[in-house]
Design a protein around this motif. Sequence first.
Motif, PDB file in Angstrom:
ATOM      1  N   CYS A 106      26.984  43.722  40.547  1.00  0.00           N
ATOM      2  CA  CYS A 106      26.105  44.265  41.475  1.00  0.00           C
ATOM      3  C   CYS A 106      25.115  43.654  41.996  1.00  0.00           C
ATOM      4  O   CYS A 106      24.889  43.962  43.227  1.00  0.00           O
ATOM      5  CB  CYS A 106      25.364  45.483  40.490  1.00  0.00           C
ATOM      6  N   ILE A 107      24.160  42.892  41.483  1.00  0.00           N
ATOM      7  CA  ILE A 107      23.375  42.000  42.278  1.00  0.00           C
ATOM      8  C   ILE A 107      24.088  41.135  43.445  1.00  0.00           C
ATOM      9  O   ILE A 107      23.558  40.953  44.713  1.00  0.00           O
ATOM     10  CB  ILE A 107      22.922  41.038  41.259  1.00  0.00           C
ATOM     11  N   LYS A 108      25.399  40.611  43.241  1.00  0.00           N
ATOM     12  CA  LYS A 108      26.111  39.749  44.237  1.00  0.00           C
ATOM     13  C   LYS A 108      26.144  40.995  45.507  1.00  0.00           C
ATOM     14  O   LYS A 108      26.024  40.482  46.685  1.00  0.00           O
ATOM     15  CB  LYS A 108      27.353  39.506  43.569  1.00  0.00           C
ATOM     16  N   VAL A 109      26.900  42.107  45.211  1.00  0.00           N
ATOM     17  CA  VAL A 109      26.947  42.990  46.358  1.00  0.00           C
ATOM     18  C   VAL A 109      25.908  43.298  47.055  1.00  0.00           C
ATOM     19  O   VAL A 109      25.681  43.369  48.400  1.00  0.00           O
ATOM     20  CB  VAL A 109      27.792  44.363  45.689  1.00  0.00           C
ATOM     21  N   LEU A 110      24.869  43.771  46.301  1.00  0.00           N
ATOM     22  CA  LEU A 110      23.475  44.018  46.913  1.00  0.00           C
ATOM     23  C   LEU A 110      22.882  43.035  47.786  1.00  0.00           C
ATOM     24  O   LEU A 110      22.343  43.097  48.705  1.00  0.00           O
ATOM     25  CB  LEU A 110      22.658  44.395  45.805  1.00  0.00           C
TER      26      LEU A 110
END
Length: 421
Positions: A106-110
Amino acid sequence: MKLVDPVKCQLIWVTKEMIDVQAVGIHGLLVCFLRQIVGGDFSDGNLWLCFEIVSIFLTKWDSLLEVEPMILTSGLYTYLRLVADHYRLLSNPKLEALKQLEIDFCIKVLREQFSVCLKIGRDLVRLLQDVVHIPNFRATWKDLVLNQGKFKTPGFSVISQLYNTRTSSQYILLRISPEMETQLRFLLTCVKLGSQKRYQAWFAKKFLCAPNRETLIVDIVRFICCAHHPPNEIIQSDIIPRWAVVGWLLKYCTKNYVQANVKLALLYDWLFFDERVDNIMNIEPAMLLMVYSIPRYIDVTHTLLEFLFLLVDSYDVEHKDIIIRGVSSSLRVLVKKGVIRSFDVLTSCDALSPVLKERLDRFLSGAELEIYKRLEQTRFPSPFALENSSCMGTPTPSPERERDRFAIKSADTSVMISDLQ
């Protein structure tokens, strides 16, 4: 998936190979996998599927980005909901590795693909609020609210830009399994009002009675509001209406934090409603539930109105004018389109709190926005106002304390953006 384990493993392997060769239709296949992951289900099979699919997203990142970057937003929507459930369960060591993978993805996508994340729209903010107590998401949320330049997305300068984009029903459907969708659509298109109890009992037994499944009600209410819009012949028939099913689901909630999130899901589009881009069917269930709960279930009417005004005051104080306009527009359009004839049924109801009736009158007359503008003109913020009003520097509460803060009739609800700025 109703397959034996060896077949499931082979299907996962084939999926990876298809991604490598950029096969046509890989987006649809991954969406099918995502919809098979059940929220609130901590069985070994469901956790295994969670692990395998998030691993695919991470290990095949470059290939997916090249051939189908929008699938990342589907994964993000799904795993933001899943990690919110998984993080609340502290006593399961099997979850630790999975939770870290979900958070990393999730952090990578954001951080790396925020331009495609914008396509999700306003529900992205709602989902992020439910995980902001997790330390890894705290810094990302802070940048989203206070330092948008960190996302390196041209044209994105303020969080309120997300409010203007209605979330597609394609995202809403990601958290409803195909089987659950079939049963819900049957209930809402074939079952007559007055004959629904046995169908509801069957549905609850199959999908909601297992431990920790209660959080699914949030996704079901969002589905009813945003993804199931019955035609006029159904609306005008004796089929059980959407508002009645929502009322039943609200009564089915036992945890305060779930009740708060369900009411937020029900009223969310009210806060940003724009007749030019939004669908009145998204806000209709909440309005009819308030009206038809009078007088027998006046507590439902009272609680929903109270929660709506609480959101107006506290959800995002920096953009309160947007929210006032959204709620005012919702009320105006509901009468204009004939969902209700007038608001007399609420304003003349003796059982309803005079404070709530007075506040409703202010919205209906347009005085609410004028009062807010006058207050803003007389406010003299200090140079440190934002910093002082922020809780970013306070210790992150534990999941237990975070759950306790969700109080249905309290102003101290954790769904408020202003609490997190």
